[in-house]
Design a protein around this motif. Structure first.
Motif, PDB file in Angstrom:
ATOM      1  N   ASP A  13     -44.579  14.494 -19.641  1.00 42.48           N
ATOM      2  CA  ASP A  13     -45.905  14.166 -20.173  1.00 42.48           C
ATOM      3  C   ASP A  13     -46.979  14.034 -19.097  1.00 42.48           C
ATOM      4  OD1 ASP A  13     -44.946  14.174 -22.749  1.00 42.48           O
ATOM      5  OD2 ASP A  13     -44.587  11.998 -22.793  1.00 42.48           O
ATOM      6  N   LEU A  14     -46.599  14.091 -17.816  1.00 43.61           N
ATOM      7  CA  LEU A  14     -47.576  13.912 -16.737  1.00 43.61           C
ATOM      8  C   LEU A  14     -48.500  15.117 -16.622  1.00 43.61           C
ATOM      9  CD1 LEU A  14     -45.327  12.415 -13.919  1.00 43.61           C
ATOM     10  CD2 LEU A  14     -47.027  11.207 -15.302  1.00 43.61           C
ATOM     11  N   ASP A  15     -49.759  14.845 -16.278  1.00 41.46           N
ATOM     12  CA  ASP A  15     -50.687  15.934 -15.983  1.00 41.46           C
ATOM     13  C   ASP A  15     -50.500  16.346 -14.519  1.00 41.46           C
ATOM     14  OD1 ASP A  15     -51.824  13.860 -14.542  1.00 41.46           O
ATOM     15  OD2 ASP A  15     -53.740  13.919 -15.585  1.00 41.46           O
ATOM     16  N   GLU A  16     -51.303  17.295 -14.043  1.00 35.76           N
ATOM     17  CA  GLU A  16     -51.136  17.805 -12.681  1.00 35.76           C
ATOM     18  C   GLU A  16     -51.290  16.697 -11.641  1.00 35.76           C
ATOM     19  OE1 GLU A  16     -53.013  21.050  -9.564  1.00 35.76           O
ATOM     20  OE2 GLU A  16     -53.639  21.105 -11.665  1.00 35.76           O
ATOM     21  N   HIS A  17     -52.290  15.826 -11.810  1.00 37.56           N
ATOM     22  CA  HIS A  17     -52.495  14.737 -10.861  1.00 37.56           C
ATOM     23  C   HIS A  17     -51.274  13.812 -10.834  1.00 37.56           C
ATOM     24  CE1 HIS A  17     -54.424  11.558  -8.578  1.00 37.56           C
ATOM     25  NE2 HIS A  17     -54.013  10.705  -9.497  1.00 37.56           N
ATOM     26  N   GLY A  18     -50.758  13.479 -11.983  1.00 40.67           N
ATOM     27  CA  GLY A  18     -49.586  12.619 -12.064  1.00 40.67           C
ATOM     28  C   GLY A  18     -48.359  13.253 -11.428  1.00 40.67           C
ATOM     29  N   LEU A  19     -48.185  14.553 -11.626  1.00 37.85           N
ATOM     30  CA  LEU A  19     -47.054  15.250 -11.030  1.00 37.85           C
ATOM     31  C   LEU A  19     -47.165  15.294  -9.509  1.00 37.85           C
ATOM     32  CD1 LEU A  19     -46.640  18.192 -13.553  1.00 37.85           C
ATOM     33  CD2 LEU A  19     -45.022  16.315 -13.151  1.00 37.85           C
ATOM     34  N   ARG A  20     -48.369  15.530  -9.009  1.00 35.47           N
ATOM     35  CA  ARG A  20     -48.563  15.532  -7.550  1.00 35.47           C
ATOM     36  C   ARG A  20     -48.292  14.152  -6.971  1.00 35.47           C
ATOM     37  NH1 ARG A  20     -50.896  20.157  -5.592  1.00 35.47           N
ATOM     38  NH2 ARG A  20     -51.897  21.480  -7.133  1.00 35.47           N
ATOM     39  N   ARG A  21     -48.739  13.137  -7.657  1.00 36.96           N
ATOM     40  CA  ARG A  21     -48.506  11.760  -7.212  1.00 36.96           C
ATOM     41  C   ARG A  21     -47.005  11.461  -7.190  1.00 36.96           C
ATOM     42  NH1 ARG A  21     -49.933   6.280 -10.349  1.00 36.96           N
ATOM     43  NH2 ARG A  21     -49.783   4.894  -8.582  1.00 36.96           N
TER      44      ARG A  21
END
Length: 89
Positions: A13-21
């Protein structure tokens, strides 16, 4: 097993920012534990206080916020990670 499924569902469910984090945090944790080849890019996490730049802000500096730092193609890079619940990172 339920925790694993819940974790995987949360990652999906993570967006790109969340995945990078997540990538930055997991890489730092793996390096810290010695599970990653030390020749790979080393990521360090650091807490910083940040000024917002708004005129008259009486709450500056804000934070602390976590930032990840690494060297890429000879240049020092950084990325905002945010506030972390586990302060032991």
């Amino acid at each position: 097993m339920t925790l694993d499924r819940d974790l995987l569902d949360a990652v999906k469910d993570l967006d790109e920012h969340g995945l990078r984090r997540l990538q930055i945090l997991t890489k730092a944790q793996l390096q810290r534990s010695g599970a990653v080849d030390p020749t790979e890019t080393k990521v360090s996490l650091r807490q910083q206080m940040v000024r917002c730049g708004k005129d008259g802000c009486t709450k500056c500096p804000h934070g602390p916020y976590w930032y990840a730092y690494w060297t890429e193609e000879g240049r020092r890079r950084s990325r905002y990670v945010g506030r972390l619940l586990d302060e032991s990172l």
